[in-house]
Write a protein that holds these residues in place. Structure first.
Motif, PDB file in Angstrom:
ATOM      1  N   GLU A 161       0.531  -4.322  -1.618  1.00 16.21           N
ATOM      2  CA  GLU A 161       0.083  -3.803  -0.331  1.00 16.21           C
ATOM      3  C   GLU A 161       0.283  -2.286  -0.255  1.00 16.21           C
ATOM      4  O   GLU A 161      -0.524  -1.569   0.354  1.00 16.21           O
ATOM      5  N   THR A 163       0.098  -0.259  -2.784  1.00 18.53           N
ATOM      6  CA  THR A 163      -0.966   0.312  -3.616  1.00 18.53           C
ATOM      7  C   THR A 163      -2.271   0.338  -2.851  1.00 18.53           C
ATOM      8  O   THR A 163      -3.082   1.271  -2.984  1.00 18.53           O
ATOM      9  N   ALA A 164      -2.458  -0.693  -2.006  1.00 17.74           N
ATOM     10  CA  ALA A 164      -3.689  -0.758  -1.205  1.00 17.74           C
ATOM     11  C   ALA A 164      -3.570   0.049   0.071  1.00 17.74           C
ATOM     12  O   ALA A 164      -4.442  -0.039   0.944  1.00 17.74           O
ATOM     13  N   ASN A 166      -1.591  -0.333   2.476  1.00 16.39           N
ATOM     14  CA  ASN A 166      -1.223  -1.159   3.644  1.00 16.39           C
ATOM     15  C   ASN A 166       0.294  -1.089   3.800  1.00 16.39           C
ATOM     16  O   ASN A 166       1.038  -1.993   3.393  1.00 16.39           O
TER      17      ASN A 166
END
Length: 402
Positions: A161, A163-164, A166
């Motif tokens: 998350e 890395t994304a 988020n």
């Protein structure tokens, strides 16, 4: 001051409250229905037993009165015939007391079971708790391994998350991971071994105490069973055992007793006629019929048998001899050589008594007879007995003249 409107309740909240209230009411209804079923069963049982008692109470009361009268009358009639009634009564009392003592022992053994049963139940609870504690300590390595596995999975999700981009989701996974790692047991192998040893000792002691309590309970149940059997055996045999020891053919012969048992003996109660319907018991509970007061039995002294061959007197006994008057002396024996007067010879006639009126001379001669000569007349000797001479006091010295 501003008027504020009350906070509005949404229909969804109202529905939720109603559903919760209904659920609570349904639970109460189910509980009340179960309670009603239990109480109704008890009430029906009481009503049925009350009707049964009402159906048989009159017959039982009459039967009891007949048996009581018969036994009381028979006791009075038989007691004088028994050679030793007190010995028989003592044996009956001793046998009855022995049976009552055995019954009390059986009841006491039954009362001793209840606390042991409660103790066994408590020991089972303790054993279950000790087993649960032991399983918890023994399961520490497995739970630690599971925590580490879940924490590793959360770590991967948080990294993905982040890395994304988020960050909130990644931060959430990290918080869950920290909470999970907080439940990790960080004991060393030595500490774990000690904890496991302690839990094992607790479990072993709990099992031991439970087994001891169960053994005591089983022993108490066996003791109760043995005492109940002893009581039942004695109850079934004690009357016949004492009766077999008593003598036979020992009835004493006595006159008939005034108390005679009713003819016909005991009659078992008859069944109620068809169509009989018992009346409902009066309000306030069943009241048994009052028993008439019992009169205490009057004991009659036993009559003794007369000796064999005895005959009652038919005539009155002779009167006792009268005492002699004062100064009386019995006659002395006659002197030696004394002979009593002899009896008169046969044919002897005692002289006749003189005629009444005395002696009468012959009539005078007639006047015209000059040649009359008086007869030779000699007056008869007086016919009288000589006076009797009374013997002098003390007897004759010599033989009296004959």
């Amino acid at each position: 001051m501003e008027d504020r409107m009350p906070e509005a309740t949404s229909p969804a909240d109202t529905l939720k409250k109603l559903e919760l209230s209904l659920e609570a009411n349904q639970r109460d209804q189910a509980r009340l229905k179960a309670q009603i079923v239990d109480v109704k069963k008890t009430v029906d049982d009481i009503d049925q037993k009350t009707k049964d008692v009402d159906k048989t109470s009159t017959i039982n009361a009459e039967t009891y009165q007949k048996l009581k009268e018969w036994a009381g009358c028979k006791e009075k009639a038989l007691k004088p015939k028994v050679p030793d009634p007190q010995d028989v009564a003592d044996q009956e009392t001793a046998g009855s007391k022995e049976v009552a003592a055995l019954k009390e022992e059986a009841d006491e053994a039954g009362r001793a079971i209840w606390p042991l049963d409660v103790k066994v139940a408590k020991r089972k609870v303790d054993t279950a708790a000790a087993q649960k504690y032991f399983d918890k300590v023994a399961g520490i390595p497995a739970r630690n391994a599971e925590i580490l596995k879940e924490a590793g999975d959360l770590q991967k999700k948080a990294d993905a998350e982040e890395t994304a981009k988020n960050c909130s989701k990644s931060y959430f996974y990290v918080l869950v991971m920290l909470d999970l790692l907080g439940r990790y047991d960080r004991r060393t192998p030595e500490q774990y071994a000690k904890a496991l040893q302690y839990a094992g000792n607790v479990l072993a002691n709990a099992v031991k105490y439970q087994r001891e309590a169960e053994e005591k309970l089983e022993a108490a149940k066996a003791d109760e069973k043995a005492k109940i059997k002893a009581f039942q055996d004695k109850k079934a045999k004690w009357i016949q055992e004492i009766a077999d020891k008593l003598p036979v053919g020992d009835c004493k012969k006595i006159p008939p007793q005034p108390c005679e048992p009713p003819k016909g003996g005991y009659e078992p109660p008859k069944e109620p006629p068809k169509g009989y319907q018992p009346k409902e018991p009066p309000k306030g509970g069943y009241k048994p019929p009052e028993k008439p007061p019992e009169e205490p039995p009057t004991e009659e002294p036993p009559t003794e048998e007369p000796p064999k061959g005895y005959k009652p007197p038919t005539e009155e006994p002779p009167p006792p001899p009268e005492e002699p008057p004062k100064g009386y002396e019995p006659p002395k024996e006659p002197p030696k050589g004394y002979e009593p007067p002899k009896e008169p010879p046969k044919g002897y006639e005692p002289p006749k008594e003189p005629p009444k009126g005395g002696y009468e001379p012959p009539p005078p001669p007639p006047d015209d007879d000059d040649d009359y000569e008086p007869p030779d007349y000699e007056p008869p000797e007086p016919e009288c007995e000589p006076p009797k001479e009374e013997p002098p006091k003390g007897g004759y010295d010599k033989q009296p003249p004959s």
